[in-house]
Design an enzyme around this catalytic site. Structure first.
Site, PDB file in Angstrom:
ATOM      1  N   HIS A  67       0.917  -1.260  -0.085  1.00 34.56           N
ATOM      2  CA  HIS A  67      -0.079   0.072  -0.169  1.00 34.56           C
ATOM      3  C   HIS A  67       0.876   1.325   0.036  1.00 34.56           C
ATOM      4  CE1 HIS A  67      -2.267   3.078   2.323  1.00 34.56           C
ATOM      5  NE2 HIS A  67      -3.163   2.927   1.382  1.00 34.56           N
ATOM      6  N   GLU A  70       1.831   1.870  -3.436  1.00 35.16           N
ATOM      7  CA  GLU A  70       1.069   2.463  -4.371  1.00 35.16           C
ATOM      8  C   GLU A  70       0.933   3.908  -4.114  1.00 35.16           C
ATOM      9  OE1 GLU A  70      -3.094   3.761  -3.798  1.00 35.16           O
ATOM     10  OE2 GLU A  70      -3.082   1.571  -3.065  1.00 35.16           O
ATOM     11  N   HIS A  71       1.201   4.451  -2.910  1.00 32.04           N
ATOM     12  CA  HIS A  71       1.039   5.743  -2.646  1.00 32.04           C
ATOM     13  C   HIS A  71       2.048   6.561  -3.358  1.00 32.04           C
ATOM     14  CE1 HIS A  71      -2.024   7.004   0.613  1.00 32.04           C
ATOM     15  NE2 HIS A  71      -2.238   5.833   0.217  1.00 32.04           N
ATOM     16  N   GLU A 143      -4.444   7.860   7.832  1.00 34.98           N
ATOM     17  CA  GLU A 143      -5.108   7.211   7.043  1.00 34.98           C
ATOM     18  C   GLU A 143      -5.577   6.033   8.066  1.00 34.98           C
ATOM     19  OE1 GLU A 143      -5.554   4.457   2.896  1.00 34.98           O
ATOM     20  OE2 GLU A 143      -3.870   6.079   3.177  1.00 34.98           O
TER      21      GLU A 143
END
Length: 420
Positions: A67, A70-71, A143
């Site tokens: 993840h 991905e960012h 997040e």
């Protein structure tokens, strides 16, 4: 180029495996204005321990790297953010990470090739520095804290915790504040070079394309990379038993949320997936007697979400919704399963439900986004999405009753509740 045609939906998929190992899938939709491109890597939150091709030692990285990557891929060395560039082109762009894959995508009617330039550029050119990695930890940390207070996410994740002892599906895709604190640029580059090799990736294009022409456009934009060998992925052993039957958490919600889970074995295929969809709908779908009973007495307010999730390392069914009496929904669900096992499945109900599920599969092929995402996700499970349209014909009441007996066991069921 391999061509697979399905006459029921009058669709074809063109599949080409390039020299560098990249799989390209093209689903032409003549006369459709929208175009959709998605580029995925078979790398999600499940992969924390692996052997890099050419190495012998096991590499173990913190949870949340997929993840995090991905960012970070959107950030470019020239200071621009590719998501902003794509938005300025007037395309709808996004990215997401799941348990077993990460994907970068856009949808548009205009500026397709300009958007393709940008997407294929940023996915192939990672830029990580000590500074930008540290900055991202703060963003992802926020997040994580937001999701910690998000009831719909907590009820799902708690269900995973109740079902699984060691399987990585129980771990939050984004990781934790602690695990992401251990991520550095060296870890990101190592995971990128391992999992973002073309031989571990698939591009799916859906729209008004001429297959050979769009394939050449893809090839033009690829950097020169050689295919790597197989990535050996290590997963912990998972007992068949659940961890605990009930898990409860208190958060601010207007009505309690619940997820009923059924832990299954990881051996799954298309036929079993279809059978599970039919069974879940027969038991507690909108037209079932149980749903009508619970809805009429005010125990539930809408049809629960019904899902069967599986990869090559786990499988489970999930029934999720809101109820002022979640324990009652759970009890009634188990009673309905027992009744169905005892009395057998009504042939008329079965035929009606099978038609409904089949109709849903057909409708999936109306939308370029649905088609592309479906073909990508299925491909990482070794499935061609057309298989669902073919396999459903072979589903019988007898097969359904066997799956009911094999999967719907009370000792494999859990309930997760979030209430005020």
């Amino acid at each position: 180029m391999q061509v697979i045609e399905n006459l029921k939906v009058k669709e074809k998929v063109y599949i080409e495996k390039l020299e560098n190992g990249l799989t390209v899938m093209i689903i032409p939709k003549k006369g459709i204005q929208k175009k959709y491109m998605i580029w995925g890597t078979h790398y999600g939150s499940n992969e924390s321990s692996f052997v890099v091709p050419g190495e012998e030692e096991l590499t173990t990285v913190p949870n949340g790297v997929a993840h995090f990557l991905e960012h970070k891929l959107f950030e470019q060395e020239n200071g621009t953010n590719s998501l902003d560039v794509l938005t300025a082109l007037g395309v709808e762009a996004n990215a997401y990470t799941t348990n077993d894959h990460t994907a970068y995508l856009f949808e548009c009617t205009d500026n397709f090739y300009e958007a393709m330039d940008e997407l294929m550029d940023y996915v192939q050119h990672p830029y990580f520095t000590d500074e930008n990695v540290e900055k991202e930890k703060g963003i992802i940390g926020q997040e994580i804290m937001m999701y910690d207070d998000y009831p719909e996410w907590r009820v799902y994740l708690n269900a995973m915790q109740a079902m699984y002892h060691n399987n990585p599906v129980k771990i939050d895709i984004v990781g934790t504040i602690e695990t992401i604190s251990k991520i550095d640029k060296e870890i990101l580059y190592k995971c990128y070079q391992t999992f973002y090799n073309p031989s571990n990736m698939t591009i799916v294009l859906c729209g008004d394309f001429e297959p050979q022409a769009i394939l050449e456009e893809v090839k033009k934009r690829l950097i020169d990379t050689k295919a790597s060998g197989e990535i050996k992925r290590e997963y912990p052993e998972e007992p068949q038993e659940i961890v605990q039957e009930k898990i409860e958490q208190k958060l601010e919600v207007s009505q309690p949320l619940y997820t009923i889970g059924i832990k299954d074995t990881k051996e799954c295929d298309v036929k079993k997936h279809i059978a599970m969809e039919i069974l879940l709908n027969l038991i507690i779908g909108r037209s079932s007697s149980l749903y009508q009973e619970l809805y009429n007495e005010g125990t539930i307010f809408a049809q629960p979400s019904l899902e069967y999730e599986f990869t090559n390392i786990y499988a489970h069914a999930l029934i999720s919704g809101q109820s002022n009496e979640p324990e009652k929904v759970y009890t009634k669900f188990k009673e309905e399963v027992t009744k169905l096992k005892t009395n057998g499945i009504n042939q008329e109900d079965f035929e009606r439900m099978k038609k409904m599920i089949y109709g849903g599969y057909i409708r999936e092929f109306n939308d370029v986004a649905n088609i592309a995402r479906m073909f990508l996700a299925d491909s990482f499970n070794g499935i061609n999405s057309f298989d669902y349209l073919e396999e459903i014909k072979g589903i019988t009441v007898e097969y359904l009753e066997q799956i009911l007996k094999d999967v719907f066991k009370e000792e494999k069921m859990i309930i997760s509740i979030v209430k005020n």
